[in-house]
Design a protein around this motif. Structure first.
Motif, PDB file in Angstrom:
ATOM      1  N   MET A 439     152.877  32.930  63.633  1.00 23.88           N
ATOM      2  CA  MET A 439     153.573  33.650  62.210  1.00 23.88           C
ATOM      3  C   MET A 439     152.547  34.877  62.298  1.00 23.88           C
ATOM      4  N   LYS A 440     153.447  35.857  61.723  1.00 24.50           N
ATOM      5  CA  LYS A 440     152.595  37.337  61.612  1.00 24.50           C
ATOM      6  C   LYS A 440     152.830  37.601  59.996  1.00 24.50           C
ATOM      7  N   LEU A 441     151.871  37.907  59.357  1.00 24.02           N
ATOM      8  CA  LEU A 441     151.713  38.614  58.149  1.00 24.02           C
ATOM      9  C   LEU A 441     151.435  40.277  58.396  1.00 24.02           C
ATOM     10  N   VAL A 442     152.216  40.877  57.940  1.00 22.54           N
ATOM     11  CA  VAL A 442     152.092  42.391  58.035  1.00 22.54           C
ATOM     12  C   VAL A 442     152.383  43.038  57.051  1.00 22.54           C
ATOM     13  N   SER A 443     151.524  44.470  56.859  1.00 22.10           N
ATOM     14  CA  SER A 443     151.883  45.432  55.756  1.00 22.10           C
ATOM     15  C   SER A 443     151.788  46.637  56.361  1.00 22.10           C
ATOM     16  N   SER A 444     153.065  47.218  56.516  1.00 23.56           N
ATOM     17  CA  SER A 444     152.827  48.611  56.918  1.00 23.56           C
ATOM     18  C   SER A 444     153.060  49.960  55.923  1.00 23.56           C
ATOM     19  N   PRO A 448     154.335  45.746  50.541  1.00 21.01           N
ATOM     20  CA  PRO A 448     153.716  44.490  50.298  1.00 21.01           C
ATOM     21  C   PRO A 448     153.727  43.571  51.733  1.00 21.01           C
ATOM     22  N   TRP A 449     152.896  42.660  51.678  1.00 19.63           N
ATOM     23  CA  TRP A 449     152.965  41.850  52.812  1.00 19.63           C
ATOM     24  C   TRP A 449     154.258  41.184  53.263  1.00 19.63           C
ATOM     25  N   ALA A 450     154.494  41.149  54.623  1.00 18.38           N
ATOM     26  CA  ALA A 450     155.573  40.640  54.959  1.00 18.38           C
ATOM     27  C   ALA A 450     155.403  39.453  55.967  1.00 18.38           C
ATOM     28  N   LEU A 451     156.173  38.336  56.027  1.00 11.96           N
ATOM     29  CA  LEU A 451     156.098  37.230  56.881  1.00 11.96           C
ATOM     30  C   LEU A 451     157.020  37.122  57.728  1.00 11.96           C
ATOM     31  N   TYR A 452     156.891  37.037  59.098  1.00 16.92           N
ATOM     32  CA  TYR A 452     157.690  36.770  60.013  1.00 16.92           C
ATOM     33  C   TYR A 452     157.187  35.800  61.205  1.00 16.92           C
ATOM     34  N   ASP A 453     158.399  34.941  61.727  1.00 13.61           N
ATOM     35  CA  ASP A 453     158.095  33.734  62.695  1.00 13.61           C
ATOM     36  C   ASP A 453     158.357  34.768  64.176  1.00 13.61           C
ATOM     37  N   MET A 454     157.110  34.756  64.930  1.00 11.45           N
ATOM     38  CA  MET A 454     157.020  35.349  65.927  1.00 11.45           C
ATOM     39  C   MET A 454     157.765  34.568  67.096  1.00 11.45           C
ATOM     40  N   ASN A 455     158.078  33.321  67.112  1.00  8.95           N
ATOM     41  CA  ASN A 455     158.786  32.403  68.036  1.00  8.95           C
ATOM     42  C   ASN A 455     160.468  32.709  67.847  1.00  8.95           C
ATOM     43  N   ALA A 456     160.748  32.969  66.616  1.00  6.75           N
ATOM     44  CA  ALA A 456     162.238  33.075  66.455  1.00  6.75           C
ATOM     45  C   ALA A 456     162.692  34.588  65.966  1.00  6.75           C
ATOM     46  N   ASP A 457     161.865  35.402  65.542  1.00  8.12           N
ATOM     47  CA  ASP A 457     162.197  36.667  64.914  1.00  8.12           C
ATOM     48  C   ASP A 457     160.811  37.622  65.200  1.00  8.12           C
ATOM     49  N   ARG A 458     160.846  37.961  66.492  1.00  3.41           N
ATOM     50  CA  ARG A 458     160.043  38.958  66.922  1.00  3.41           C
ATOM     51  C   ARG A 458     160.142  40.461  66.742  1.00  3.41           C
ATOM     52  N   THR A 459     161.701  40.492  66.408  1.00  5.81           N
ATOM     53  CA  THR A 459     161.997  42.111  65.687  1.00  5.81           C
ATOM     54  C   THR A 459     161.774  42.151  64.391  1.00  5.81           C
ATOM     55  N   ASN A 463     162.254  38.744  56.631  1.00  2.83           N
ATOM     56  CA  ASN A 463     160.958  38.469  56.032  1.00  2.83           C
ATOM     57  C   ASN A 463     160.915  37.126  55.223  1.00  2.83           C
ATOM     58  N   LEU A 464     160.024  36.232  55.602  1.00  2.04           N
ATOM     59  CA  LEU A 464     159.799  34.819  54.947  1.00  2.04           C
ATOM     60  C   LEU A 464     158.872  34.708  53.871  1.00  2.04           C
ATOM     61  N   ALA A 465     158.245  35.912  53.716  1.00  3.18           N
ATOM     62  CA  ALA A 465     157.181  35.526  52.588  1.00  3.18           C
ATOM     63  C   ALA A 465     157.514  35.160  51.097  1.00  3.18           C
ATOM     64  N   SER A 466     158.709  35.274  50.700  1.00  4.53           N
ATOM     65  CA  SER A 466     159.243  34.688  49.359  1.00  4.53           C
ATOM     66  C   SER A 466     159.569  33.122  49.649  1.00  4.53           C
ATOM     67  N   ARG A 467     159.813  32.833  50.816  1.00  2.00           N
ATOM     68  CA  ARG A 467     160.193  31.427  51.243  1.00  2.00           C
ATOM     69  C   ARG A 467     159.072  30.464  51.413  1.00  2.00           C
ATOM     70  N   HIS A 468     157.710  31.239  51.782  1.00  2.00           N
ATOM     71  CA  HIS A 468     156.603  30.356  52.287  1.00  2.00           C
ATOM     72  C   HIS A 468     155.395  31.178  51.676  1.00  2.00           C
ATOM     73  N   SER A 474     147.713  32.263  52.409  1.00  2.00           N
ATOM     74  CA  SER A 474     146.713  31.864  53.406  1.00  2.00           C
ATOM     75  C   SER A 474     146.289  32.708  54.420  1.00  2.00           C
ATOM     76  N   LEU A 475     147.428  33.323  55.111  1.00  2.00           N
ATOM     77  CA  LEU A 475     147.268  34.358  56.153  1.00  2.00           C
ATOM     78  C   LEU A 475     146.539  35.524  55.568  1.00  2.00           C
ATOM     79  N   GLN A 476     146.880  35.817  54.302  1.00  2.00           N
ATOM     80  CA  GLN A 476     146.264  37.027  53.727  1.00  2.00           C
ATOM     81  C   GLN A 476     144.857  36.739  53.276  1.00  2.00           C
ATOM     82  N   LYS A 477     144.627  35.596  52.893  1.00  2.00           N
ATOM     83  CA  LYS A 477     143.046  35.390  52.756  1.00  2.00           C
ATOM     84  C   LYS A 477     142.300  35.507  54.265  1.00  2.00           C
ATOM     85  N   ARG A 478     143.032  35.079  55.387  1.00  2.00           N
ATOM     86  CA  ARG A 478     142.155  34.800  56.354  1.00  2.00           C
ATOM     87  C   ARG A 478     141.930  36.408  56.751  1.00  2.00           C
ATOM     88  N   TRP A 479     143.112  37.287  56.835  1.00  2.00           N
ATOM     89  CA  TRP A 479     142.743  38.690  57.071  1.00  2.00           C
ATOM     90  C   TRP A 479     141.755  39.412  56.267  1.00  2.00           C
TER      91      TRP A 479
END
Length: 544
Positions: A439-444, A448-459, A463-468, A474-479
């Protein structure tokens, strides 16, 4: 007893001879501002037969990450650390040159340095190249050096930087073969190409004179289709939409089409010539009988750049210059960078995959027995130091060294399992990301932070942030925990994403990035036409 002792000595000597014979040469090749799809073996129409041949005999990585910009990538690559730990310029820790000298390697650096001091003061035996972050291609830069000495323009008019880099790489290898043929070498070969300015040899430009008249929409779709056929992208569905600021090709005027197709032809020629130069170096390695025992790794420092700060007239005549080989100040622009980074979104400096995911080819004929393989394991430039020290063996004397975060690529090269990274961390200016557990959490651009599945949605389209939300939190806290601990932070607020500039805009009133994220230039056509240099507006850096 004596017989046994002699047998032991003979065994030890035999072991050392075998190890010496197996100690590989290493050539690490870095392109500059080249997108994921710009090689033939990654989907391009650009002729790159030498790198394609490496891929055929070796492996290609489909998830190899960098630091999204020239200097931070070089700091990480050269130190084996995240740039936030080593610092811009490599201020903390050893360089590749220094650690390979500990392993009795001859060490060579060629091309763009863009780090502190001179390579020959940082573990490299020989150096040819420019110390600064950019260079003219037909004129020697002020920071050009041959070892410690200032390098002056050779006589004649046939100097071209990409060719010169190859010439000196070959010279260094030849001299080593003459003076110490049994000594292994490590070469860091960092081309300036295809970084701006757009300068190429006329004969190379001519190859692509008609190619890009088809336009960026068609070329981008063709590259994506070829990538699917090659297997270098997992995307089987819809290609992400064209960058929203870039107009459809068919809406451009003929004058705009002529200009845009010409500047992409020059860019393609620069990539083509770089491949030719790489072929010259590798052919010389082969002539010396060292091809099978040489590990070659090629990658780019970041994705294609969306920057287009030039105020020069946007005409074909202005673009080509008097000698038909490109003129100072021109960049390839966001329309074609969107193509270079196919199938991904975003660009250099961004933490979207268009900025941080690079093509990467590795070849080592003595070790890689099944050529043409694709490796999808997430890997990073911090892995390169771990790799070269792994294949070179331990230092010849015990030296204290700190634990580095990278993981050797050698198991992947031999089709063996490798322990995956627990997480990969990214940050530059106002852009942030973390990749962990697929999984990738990214903010450009401070979004706002966006969440993507790198196995299914590398492009990065779903954005899965609202669903998960819990996973995103958790990923934001780790970053944030990682960022709090790194010693070097470079943070500034964003003033907006890069945007395409139409030739026929009556006035350039929007902000255009210079490419490093911390300077904005506002240009009005009236100023450009009167020859006045636009004044940069410095942003105030903010801390976080």
């Amino acid at each position: 007893m004596i017989t046994f002792a002699l047998a032991v000595i003979s065994s030890v000597l035999s072991f050392h001879r075998v190890h010496a014979e197996q100690t590989p040469n290493i050539i690490l090749i870095l392109a500059d501002d080249m997108g994921y799809s710009d090689l033939g073996c990654y989907g391009s129409e650009i002729a790159t037969p030498n790198l394609d041949r490496l891929a055929h005999r070796g492996v290609r990585f489909t998830q190899f990450y960098n630091s999204s910009k020239c200097e931070p990538t070089r700091a990480s690559l050269m130190s084996g650390q995240y740039w936030q730990d080593t610092g811009f310029g490599v201020k903390r820790g050893l360089t590749m040159g220094e650690v390979m000298k500990q392993r009795n390697y001859a060490t060579f650096a060629v091309g763009k340095w863009h780090l502190d001091r001179n390579p020959v003061d940082r573990g490299f035996d020989r150096y040819f190249g420019h110390l600064a972050g950019g260079s003219h291609y037909f004129r020697v830069a002020g920071s050009q050096r041959l070892d410690h000495d200032v390098f002056t323009q050779p006589p004649g008019d046939d100097f071209y930087m990409t060719d010169a880099n190859a010439d000196y790489a070959i010279q260094f290898i030849d001299e080593l073969q003459r003076d110490a043929p049994d000594k292994p070498f490590m070469m860091y070969l960092a081309f300036n190409a295809p970084h701006s300015p757009l300068h190429a040899l006329p004969q190379d430009i001519a190859k692509y004179h008609e190619t890009y008249r088809a336009g960026w929409d068609i070329i981008r779709k063709q590259r994506h289709q070829k990538q699917i056929e090659l297997g270098v992208t997992k995307e089987r569905g819809k290609l992400p939409p064209r960058d929203p600021s870039v107009p459809a090709w068919e809406t451009l005027s003929q004058r705009e089409k002529d200009f845009e197709s010409t500047r992409m032809a020059i860019y393609a020629a620069m990539v083509d010539r770089m491949d030719q130069a790489i072929g010259c170096v590798l052919n010389r390695v082969k002539e010396h009988g060292e091809e099978d025992n040489t590990l070659v790794i090629f990658l780019s420092d970041n994705g294609g750049s969306a920057s287009d700060p030039s105020t020069a007239p946007k005409t074909v005549e202005g673009l080509l210059g008097e000698n038909g080989a490109g003129k100072d100040g021109y960049w390839v622009g966001i329309g074609w960078s969107n193509v270079s980074n196919t199938p991904f979104r975003r660009y250099k400096c961004d933490m979207g995959n268009g900025g941080i995911l690079t093509s990467c080819v590795a070849s080592w004929p003595a070790v890689i027995k099944t050529g043409g393989r694709l490796i999808d394991e997430p890997s990073h430039i911090i892995d390169l130091m771990a790799t070269i020290t792994d294949v070179a063996g331990p230092p010849i004397s015990e030296t204290p060294s700190e634990k580095l975060p990278g993981k050797s690529l050698q198991p992947l090269l031999t089709d063996s399992p490798r322990e995956s990274h627990d997480a990969l961390y990214f940050h530059l200016f106002h852009n942030r990301a973390i990749i962990a557990d697929g999984m990738k959490l990214v903010s450009s651009w401070d979004s706002p932070w966006a969440l993507y599945d790198m196995n299914a949605d590398r492009t990065e389209q779903n954005n899965l942030a609202s669903r998960h939300p819990e996973l995103a939190a958790s990923l934001q806290k780790r970053w944030e925990s990682w960022y709090a601990d790194v010693p070097e932070k470079r943070w500034n607020a964003s003033l907006g994403e890069p945007r395409y500039r139409r030739i026929d805009d009556p006035e350039e009133t929007y902000n255009r990035r210079t490419g490093n994220g911390d300077e904005i230039i506002v240009v009005k056509r009236s100023e450009a036409s009167q020859g006045r240099k636009p004044q940069p507006r410095k942003k105030q850096a903010t801390s976080k």
